[in-house]
Write a protein that holds these residues in place. Structure first.
Motif, short mmCIF file in Angstrom:
data_model
loop_
_atom_site.label_atom_id
_atom_site.label_comp_id
_atom_site.label_asym_id
_atom_site.label_seq_id
_atom_site.Cartn_x
_atom_site.Cartn_y
_atom_site.Cartn_z
N VAL A 35 6.61 -3.28 -5.12
CA VAL A 35 5.33 -2.60 -5.34
C VAL A 35 4.29 -3.07 -4.33
CG1 VAL A 35 3.39 -2.42 -6.95
CG2 VAL A 35 5.70 -2.07 -7.77
N VAL A 36 4.23 -4.36 -4.07
CA VAL A 36 3.26 -4.89 -3.10
C VAL A 36 3.56 -4.36 -1.70
CG1 VAL A 36 2.45 -7.00 -1.97
CG2 VAL A 36 2.67 -6.92 -4.45
N GLY A 95 5.19 -1.62 -0.95
CA GLY A 95 4.88 -0.20 -0.96
C GLY A 95 3.38 0.07 -0.85
N ALA A 96 2.57 -0.71 -1.56
CA ALA A 96 1.12 -0.54 -1.49
C ALA A 96 0.59 -0.85 -0.10
CB ALA A 96 0.44 -1.43 -2.53
N LEU A 97 1.11 -1.92 0.51
CA LEU A 97 0.67 -2.27 1.86
C LEU A 97 1.07 -1.20 2.87
CD1 LEU A 97 1.39 -6.11 1.90
CD2 LEU A 97 -0.82 -4.96 1.76
N MET A 126 1.46 1.96 2.22
CA MET A 126 0.58 3.12 2.00
C MET A 126 -0.78 2.89 2.64
SD MET A 126 2.25 5.47 0.59
CE MET A 126 0.95 6.59 0.16
N LEU A 127 -1.30 1.67 2.59
CA LEU A 127 -2.57 1.37 3.25
C LEU A 127 -2.45 1.53 4.77
CD1 LEU A 127 -3.87 -1.69 1.23
CD2 LEU A 127 -4.84 0.61 1.29
N THR A 178 -6.14 11.38 -1.19
CA THR A 178 -5.58 10.36 -2.07
C THR A 178 -6.43 10.20 -3.32
OG1 THR A 178 -4.68 9.21 -0.16
CG2 THR A 178 -4.86 7.95 -2.19
N LEU A 214 2.97 1.80 -10.90
CA LEU A 214 2.83 1.36 -9.52
C LEU A 214 4.09 1.68 -8.70
CD1 LEU A 214 1.04 -2.06 -10.10
CD2 LEU A 214 0.05 0.09 -9.29
N TRP A 215 5.25 1.55 -9.32
CA TRP A 215 6.50 1.90 -8.62
C TRP A 215 6.49 3.38 -8.23
CZ3 TRP A 215 10.89 -1.13 -7.51
CH2 TRP A 215 11.99 -0.42 -7.03
N ALA A 221 3.92 5.29 -7.83
CA ALA A 221 2.85 5.60 -6.87
C ALA A 221 3.16 5.09 -5.47
CB ALA A 221 1.54 5.00 -7.36
N PHE A 222 3.74 3.92 -5.37
CA PHE A 222 3.91 3.30 -4.06
C PHE A 222 5.35 3.30 -3.55
CE2 PHE A 222 0.06 0.96 -5.64
CZ PHE A 222 -0.83 1.66 -4.85
#
Length: 116
Positions: free
Chosen positions: A6-7, A9-11, A13-14, A30, A63-64, A66-67
């Motif tokens: 998740v982390v 994936g979030a990074l 996406m950023l 977004t 979160l999974w 989404a990212f």
């Protein structure tokens, strides 16, 4: 494993938001896509009131989806575009949804494997 995915994936996406051709438009898109998340989560929590699932697992699942699932679809679309000659319409209508939903199914398999 899930937290790291998740982390990452979030990074990623950023990074995609920052490197996009029009970051303002991408950020607006977004934000607009995230608008219905609150009411949808509220409905799921309301439906889950009689046999509630752990809140941490629900958060991880959100979160999974989404990212991690989004990044997986982007990777498959990017790599698949080089290997298989499909049109943009086919890749957006078939490849992306199948990849995203398969990634979400992977989360369920990880839950079955990790929480026996």
């Amino acid at each position: 494993v899930v937290t790291v995915a998740v982390v990452v994936g979030a990074l990623l996406m950023l990074v995609i938001l920052a490197l996009s051709g029009a970051p303002g438009i991408m950020l607006l898109a977004t934000a607009l896509a995230a608008l219905p998340v609150g009411p949808v989560v509220a409905v799921y929590l309301w439906l889950d009131r009689y046999e509630p699932e752990p809140k941490l697992l629900l958060t991880y699942a959100l979160l999974w989806g989404a990212f991690v699932a989004t990044i997986a679809a982007l990777v498959v679309l990017g790599v698949g575009g080089f290997g298989v000659g499909v049109t943009d319409t086919v890749s957006l209508a078939v490849v992306a949804p199948v990849t995203e939903e398969a990634s979400k199914g992977l989360f369920l398999l990880l839950l079955l494997w990790g929480r026996r």
